[in-house]
Design a protein around this motif. Structure first.
Motif, mmCIF file in Angstrom:
data_model
loop_
_atom_site.group_PDB
_atom_site.id
_atom_site.type_symbol
_atom_site.label_atom_id
_atom_site.label_comp_id
_atom_site.label_asym_id
_atom_site.label_seq_id
_atom_site.Cartn_x
_atom_site.Cartn_y
_atom_site.Cartn_z
ATOM 1 N N GLU A 1 0.817 -1.213 0.000
ATOM 2 C CA GLU A 1 0.000 0.000 0.000
ATOM 3 C C GLU A 1 0.852 1.264 0.000
ATOM 4 O O GLU A 1 0.477 2.274 -0.567
ATOM 5 N N THR A 2 1.984 1.199 0.695
ATOM 6 C CA THR A 2 2.822 2.393 0.793
ATOM 7 C C THR A 2 3.854 2.447 -0.325
ATOM 8 O O THR A 2 4.735 3.304 -0.313
ATOM 9 N N ASN A 3 3.754 1.533 -1.284
ATOM 10 C CA ASN A 3 4.676 1.516 -2.426
ATOM 11 C C ASN A 3 6.127 1.388 -2.010
ATOM 12 O O ASN A 3 7.003 2.030 -2.574
ATOM 13 N N ARG A 4 6.383 0.593 -0.994
ATOM 14 C CA ARG A 4 7.754 0.444 -0.550
ATOM 15 C C ARG A 4 8.315 -0.854 -1.097
ATOM 16 O O ARG A 4 7.582 -1.817 -1.317
ATOM 17 N N LEU A 5 9.634 -0.897 -1.274
ATOM 18 C CA LEU A 5 10.263 -2.147 -1.637
ATOM 19 C C LEU A 5 9.878 -3.192 -0.583
ATOM 20 O O LEU A 5 9.797 -2.844 0.574
ATOM 21 N N PRO A 6 9.658 -4.439 -0.909
ATOM 22 C CA PRO A 6 9.812 -5.101 -2.209
ATOM 23 C C PRO A 6 8.641 -4.901 -3.176
ATOM 24 O O PRO A 6 8.588 -5.597 -4.168
#
Lengths: 185, 353
Positions: free
Chosen positions: B222-227
């Motif tokens: 949801e937070t567009n973080r890696l991975p």
């Protein structure tokens, strides 16, 4: 080459071993760089590279072993310089004489525009007097464009003495020997 | 109109927005520092106003930690040219950063960050449908990214926007499903009362670990973080949806991403780790005096910062998922798992009662 990709086992499909492995590796590295001081970063202005011996840095004028200017103002470097960074004002017919014996003249002014210089080393290669050398300075800074045009005084001060090749000393010795040479007629 | 309510709410909103902005700035610093440590580097360690160096002992340490870097970064963003490329759809182009930031800020409104100071509850809006509100608002965040990708009139942002919409939708569902067992167990939608339930019965992460894991992974997506950072994917899509943005508009996307992280961390702490409560030292019931109230806010912040640390740590640990793997994980693993989790929880609760 065809890489044979094995299907993942159930355990691997859960990603868990990879996750644990990742945590372990990153934690190890974080601890090492935090507490062990083992970082790969070279903190530049404080630490510097050891410049290799044949490095081509900024070109400076050098003096000979007697602290005299070696340059004879022949202007070969000025002509060969690809970016036209070098500007030489010769002394002219009534100008100042060279400050060393065995040379007729030396430049009245010698300027290298360090903003133009590309550190190619052609001036060093072409110089018959071995008066100009690319030295090890790579970080030249100034507050204005004018400041980056290095004049003769500055170039000589930065260049220092170069005792390696003493062409004129050898020439002088040769000449003296020739004078003393018993010529039998 | 209750003037007391309005004034206190305004003060709380002002403080929270200030704190969140500060946290975002320092989360960026933490991101850079932690990534540096993990990659055997040093990280930002130079930037400081001139007087700091004069502080004996402490000054050099502060500079070494890069504590003044966020100030310089903020200033840099302000001073950069705000460039609008030719051919963009101007209205959407200007709207997108705002839409990216506002939802992440709004979510924080329902998260109880402490019990009470004096007679004021430490939550901006103590909604009875707190969780539903959260999911409703969080879903809006995707519009900012999709609009940015659409408005920029450039193929990389467009691809980023498409990826983002698909990703957000697929993980939104698993995320929503994963919370349902929590609601079944706690029997309430009000976040403050869920915390109250946890204070009596223990943390919900222990009751429903599967929910927690799904929620954690889904919040990474949801937070567009890696991975799962496919929408920005620097190595594939230049910069993804914010490729064409510069200056403060770019900074707003950054702000949105990091305040999303803060909101997710806050939600996780609230839903699964007891919010502002600790099971000892009398911290498990609403504070009687000011000191305890402050300690409870501190407890919440520390828990939240641990999750922020996890977010950052994980980013520098894993490679990016491939797009089909991402979809596979979302739809074929987590969705059935979440459904099974709901079913099992419901059956167990039915058997117990």
């Amino acid at each position: 080459m065809i890489v044979n990709r094995k299907p993942l086992t159930f355990w691997e499909k859960l990603y868990l071993p990879a996750i644990v492995g990742g945590f372990k590796v990153t934690l190890r590295h974080a601890f090492r760089s935090l507490f062990g001081g083992k970082t790969v970063t070279m903190e530049y202005p404080e630490q510097k590279w050891a410049v290799p011996a044949d490095y081509r840095g900024a070109p400076y004028l050098v003096r000979d072993q007697n602290d005299d200017t070696k340059c004879v103002s022949c202007q070969l470097c000025e002509f060969v310089c690809p970016p036209k960074a070098i500007k030489i004002i010769p002394p002219g017919p009534a100008g100042q004489l060279a400050d060393r014996p065995n040379a007729e003249k030396m430049p009245q002014e010698f300027e290298i525009n360090m903003l133009r210089c590309i550190f190619c080393g052609l001036c060093q290669e072409v110089c018959p007097e071995e008066a100009i050398f690319l030295q090890k300075d790579y970080s030249l800074t100034g507050r204005s464009r004018e400041e980056m045009i290095y004049d003769k005084r500055k170039l000589l001060a930065l260049g220092g003495a170069y005792g390696g090749v003493q062409k004129w000393k050898h020439k002088l010795e040769e000449a003296k020997e020739q004078e003393n040479f018993p010529v039998k007629v | 109109m209750n003037w007391n309510f309005i004034i206190f709410s305004a003060v709380k909103i002002a403080i929270i927005i200030g704190v969140v902005q500060g946290m975002v700035a320092y989360a960026v610093l933490a991101e850079r520092k932690i990534s540096a440590w993990i990659q055997d580097r040093v990280g930002p360690n130079r930037c400081a106003p001139p007087f700091v160096k004069a502080i004996p002992g402490l000054g050099p340490v502060l500079i070494r930690l890069g504590l003044f870097q966020p100030l310089a970064d903020g200033l840099k963003f302000m001073l950069k040219e705000d460039f609008t490329p030719a051919g963009v759809r101007k209205v959407y182009f200007w709207l997108a950063p705002a839409i990216a930031v506002i939802p992440s800020m709004l979510v924080i409104a329902v998260i109880p960050f402490g019990s009470q100071l004096g007679h004021q509850q430490m939550v901006i809006a103590d909604l009875n449908v707190g969780i539903l509100y959260t999911f409703g608002i969080v879903s809006l965040g995707v519009y900012g990214i999709v609009l940015a990708g659409y408005a920029a009139n450039s193929k990389y942002p467009f691809l980023g926007g498409i990826r983002s919409s698909a990703q957000m939708i697929s993980y939104e569902i698993s995320m929503g499903m994963s919370v349902i067992p929590v609601l079944l167990i706690a029997g309430n939608l009000n976040l403050s009362q869920i915390i109250g339930w946890q204070a009596h019965h223990g943390w919900l992460a222990l009751y429903s670990p599967v929910s927690f894991i799904i929620f954690l992974v889904a919040s990474f997506a949801e937070t567009n973080r890696l991975p799962f950072d496919l929408p920005e994917a620097e190595t594939e899509l230049v910069g993804g949806y914010h490729t064409e943005y510069s200056s403060m508009k770019f900074a707003l996307f950054f702000l949105g991403e990091y305040s999303n992280m803060i909101a997710s961390a806050g939600m996780m702490v609230t839903l699964f780790f007891g919010g502002w409560t600790l099971p000892f030292w009398g911290l498990d019931h609403p504070a009687a005096n000011l000191g305890m109230g402050l300690v409870q806010i501190l407890v919440f912040l520390v828990k939240m910062l641990l999750f922020m640390g996890l977010f950052i740590w994980v980013r520098w640990m894993f490679p990016r998922f491939r797009y089909d793997q991402l979809m596979d994980l979302g739809w074929r693993r987590f969705l059935p798992l979440a459904l099974a989790n709901i079913f099992v929880t419901a059956v167990v609760l039915w058997l117990i009662s």
